[in-house]
Design a protein around this motif. Sequence first.
Motif, PDB file in Angstrom:
ATOM      1  N   TYR A 187       0.827  -1.223   0.000  1.00 33.19           N
ATOM      2  CA  TYR A 187       0.000   0.000   0.000  1.00 33.19           C
ATOM      3  C   TYR A 187       0.856   1.265   0.000  1.00 33.19           C
ATOM      4  CZ  TYR A 187      -3.796  -3.242   0.750  1.00 33.19           C
ATOM      5  OH  TYR A 187      -4.690  -4.266   0.584  1.00 33.19           O
ATOM      6  N   LYS A 193      -4.168   3.999   3.182  1.00 31.14           N
ATOM      7  CA  LYS A 193      -4.624   3.155   2.062  1.00 31.14           C
ATOM      8  C   LYS A 193      -5.038   1.775   2.555  1.00 31.14           C
ATOM      9  CE  LYS A 193      -2.399   4.995  -2.056  1.00 31.14           C
ATOM     10  NZ  LYS A 193      -1.534   4.689  -3.197  1.00 31.14           N
ATOM     11  N   TYR A 194      -4.250   1.248   3.487  1.00 30.22           N
ATOM     12  CA  TYR A 194      -4.542  -0.071   4.058  1.00 30.22           C
ATOM     13  C   TYR A 194      -5.853  -0.025   4.851  1.00 30.22           C
ATOM     14  CZ  TYR A 194      -3.835  -4.131   7.200  1.00 30.22           C
ATOM     15  OH  TYR A 194      -3.984  -5.284   7.935  1.00 30.22           O
ATOM     16  N   SER A 197      -8.748   0.015   2.565  1.00 28.85           N
ATOM     17  CA  SER A 197      -8.903  -1.302   1.975  1.00 28.85           C
ATOM     18  C   SER A 197      -9.723  -2.218   2.895  1.00 28.85           C
ATOM     19  CB  SER A 197      -7.508  -1.865   1.739  1.00 28.85           C
ATOM     20  OG  SER A 197      -7.591  -3.171   1.286  1.00 28.85           O
TER      21      SER A 197
END
Length: 445
Positions: A187, A193-194, A197
């Motif tokens: 990521y 971002k993680y 997700s």
Amino acid sequence: MTKQRLVILGGGESGVGTALLAREKGYDVFVSDKGKIKEKYKQVLIHNEIEWEDQTHTESKILNADIVMKSPGIPDKVALISQIKTKGITVVSEIEFASKFTEATIIGITGSNGKTTTASLTHHVLKQELSVGLAGNIGDSFAKQVLEEGFGNYVLEISSFQLDDIIDFKPKIAVITNITPDHLDRYDYKFEKYINSKFRIAMNQTKEDYLIYDADDDVIVDHLKNNPVQSTLLPFSLERPIENGAYLDKNNIRLTINNNQIIMPTTKLALEGKHNIKNAMAASTVAHLLKIRKQTIRESLENFQGVEHRLEQVLKINKVQYINDSKATNVNATYYALESMDTPTVWIVGGVDKGNNYEELFSFVNEKVKAIICLGVDNDKLMNTFGNMVDVIIETQFMNEAVKIAYKLAEPGDNVLLSPACASFDLFENYEDRGRQFKEAVRNL
């Protein structure tokens, strides 16, 4: 009418399961794996007359796809995936593809840690009274079970990589156990971002669906504040009372859903440790939602056997307990393991570091760890980080040697703990292989 062409990248459990389901549903199927496909999977493909290749990707046979199902292990950054996306071909994960062919109730469980235990525990409780499958990152492929078993319910353990490739996938009940930095190499080293997700698990949910989550986890709570979801929220907490959801009241779990309450003593839980009280809260919330009898929930939590390679007690030799926690592939998982140690511990750690920050382990290492054995190809970071904290720190690249050293260092009453905090791919096939080698070496002592 021409058949839709489905290309599957990766000939492992999820790839082959998807191939079988797709063929049954009338797709033109092609399986391509850059590595070697295991013999048992090859035989299944040959037996079912499904076209396949391994040790190569033939672009002409891939870029003509209508839809591509890629194994979660393949990063988006790979050139072939970019080409596929540039051509406007839809890329999906196994859970996205298979969920289109079942009317079953789906319970999706994600999180950085605890998802295997929570999924296994949830499945254990539900199967007492319901038709239920266990799939995702665990057990037989989801697609294969949709094809062959047709369960009325599925408990899916889902990784962030699988969630990255969903479009319409929508679990009736979603669980987020916790979110701590992991897989950041996938990521762009951006934690945000993680987090995004992981929250994709709820992106298609409506208020008729449920999101169960850890209310003590600031990362989850802050994200929900700034990015509200449609789902009905059912939090759980060890720290404060919860009106709708579960919390710890002295030594009891109190779980309330729409004024219907169940109380369970934590003293009788089969699994030890604070993190397992949380896993039990998540599992019992799912069971309560699905109308499992209270007595069944209580009994199931008391007789659950636990998960292999997760704080698994292997043997006691000369009054030293050997514990296999090979599944701890990140720092947070090892945090829980060290937290639950109540006697001096010889700690076996190391492997492929995913950008780990070991700081949160310092207090436990100072307090509980008497010796460290670094088991990896590159142990420099561990040696530099912990070198001054313990009297003995040794490195090796062989499991049987690590166990022999531990045997020499441990005294009666101590623990020997394999909890690597790292991925296993430098010396082992996977974390299961690492755990099995540890158990074998212990039994050979």
